[in-house]
Design an enzyme around this catalytic site. Structure first.
Site, mmCIF file in Angstrom:
data_model
loop_
_atom_site.group_PDB
_atom_site.id
_atom_site.type_symbol
_atom_site.label_atom_id
_atom_site.label_comp_id
_atom_site.label_asym_id
_atom_site.label_seq_id
_atom_site.Cartn_x
_atom_site.Cartn_y
_atom_site.Cartn_z
ATOM 1 N N VAL A 131 0.374 -1.660 -0.179
ATOM 2 C CA VAL A 131 -0.002 0.329 0.364
ATOM 3 C C VAL A 131 0.476 0.995 0.254
ATOM 4 C CG1 VAL A 131 -1.898 1.281 1.028
ATOM 5 C CG2 VAL A 131 -1.697 -1.128 0.970
ATOM 6 N N CYS A 132 0.639 2.534 -0.796
ATOM 7 C CA CYS A 132 1.189 2.935 -0.857
ATOM 8 C C CYS A 132 0.305 4.458 -1.438
ATOM 9 C CB CYS A 132 2.394 3.478 -1.693
ATOM 10 S SG CYS A 132 1.726 3.245 -3.984
ATOM 11 N N GLY A 133 0.647 5.963 -1.348
ATOM 12 C CA GLY A 133 -0.903 6.664 -1.437
ATOM 13 C C GLY A 133 -1.824 6.497 -2.566
#
Length: 365
Positions: A131-133
């Protein structure tokens, strides 16, 4: 394996009760998950299930999963929510939370685990969640690893498609655009969908036979792509330079050959046979060398130091320093002098061999 209509209806009812028992999911996510599980029921109703060449069992619902998860700072809240949700999932035996790092480092940490071929054949299926932005960055870097098929999914339909078509084993999510309840629905669908199951891309129907034949061979071909031979024109400049090179013997040093590729400053590609010796000598100019392959020992007699060099090692010898060399294996190296090449011998070969034998003999006692 086949099921009659009553068994399928019973399974549908059980699944509906299971969905209703998840109070932490929102209404939209529940509807999406129920719709996606409907695809799976249609798949069961379509007849015998084909063996899945990527997953270890013919049905995703019979599988067990070990999941590695990581995120960057923008994705941490969503990652924590998904980890908590997956730890309560009945098909998940273990969730390993690898924590928070830069998005590319977080993706690499998960991908290394999924990429590893060391998992037991009868063990849980190893998957990853990153998960990232945006979900894009972690997906890009996870896919740099062999046998990793990462996809950013924004909906359960995305998860069904990428599991069915791409055998996605790393789920990438957007911490800024995806809510926890929607992410839980996506993750559940991702775990529930077998490779080549009916999906929105197939019109929610079983894939036709010609596509099934493609799926028969695609996994092995996908896995082999990173292991393909590197084309010769993509190797390093020094290796390309060496290909097809004609060498000239180094007359004063038996067993040695070299090819000067540039004059003043001079650079050359040199090779020596195992057992060869360079008697003590010095040069007007200092020189750098890097070992391409092999093993050699260098004694800098001026500095009273010695160096053991192997593949990839670098050594600089200052101008005027007297040095002696013994080649312990067939060795090739690239060398560059600061000016023109010259050589001044400070001893003969017999003296060099005697000194080296005494040195190595004393070191072995």
């Amino acid at each position: 394996m086949t099921q009659d209509a009553s068994q399928i209806n019973s399974s549908d009812n059980n699944r509906q009760r299971n969905v209703q028992s998840l109070p932490h999911l929102g209404t939209t996510a529940l509807a999406s998950l129920t719709h996606s599980l409907g695809h799976y029921s249609s798949f069961l109703a379509s007849g015998p299930i084909r063996s899945d060449p990527i997953t270890r069992n013919p049905m995703a619902s019979e599988q067990r999963f070990k999941i590695f998860a990581a995120a960057d700072g923008f994705g941490q809240p969503l990652k924590d929510a998904v980890v908590a949700h997956l730890r309560a999932h009945p098909a998940v035996t273990e969730v390993v939370d690898l924590g928070v790092d830069k998005y590319y480092a977080a993706a690499a940490a998960v991908a290394r685990q999924v990429s590893s071929p060391d998992s037991a054949p009868d063990g849980p299926d190893v998957r990853g969640v990153v998960v990232c932005g945006t979900g894009a960055g972690v997906c890009i870097f996870a896919n740099k690893y062999p046998r990793v098929y990462a996809t950013h999914c924004a909906s359960p339909a995305d998860a069904v498609n990428t599991r069915s078509i791409n055998a996605c084993n790393v789920l990438a999510l957007s911490g800024m655009a995806t809510q926890p309840d929607a992410a839980a629905a996506i993750a559940d669908t991702w775990l529930a969908t077998p490779f080549r199951a009916p999906c929105p891309a197939s019109g929610d129907a079983p894939w036709p036979e010609e596509i099934q034949r493609f799926f028969d061979t695609a996994p092995d071909e996908m896995a082999a792509i990173p292991e393909a031979e590197v084309p010769p024109d993509s190797t390093c400049a020094i290796c390309c330079l060496r290909n097809g090179m004609e060498f000239e013997p180094v007359g004063i040093m038996p067993g040695g050959e070299m090819r000067i590729v540039r004059e003043s400053p001079t650079s050359a590609y040199v090779r020596f046979k195992a057992g060869s010796v360079e008697p003590a000598h010095h040069h007007t100019f200092g020189h750098d060398l890097v070992v391409i392959k092999g093993k050699k020992k260098v004694w800098n007699l001026t500095k009273k130091e010695s160096y053991d060099l192997v593949d990839g090692d670098f050594l600089f010898t200052p101008a005027g320093d007297v040095h002696r060399v013994k080649y312990l294996e067939d060795t090739e190296f690239f060398i560059r002098w600061d000016g023109h090449w010259d050589i001044f011998l400070d001893e003969d070969l017999d003296t060099a061999r005697s000194a080296i034998d005494a040195e190595l003999g004393a070191a072995s006692k």
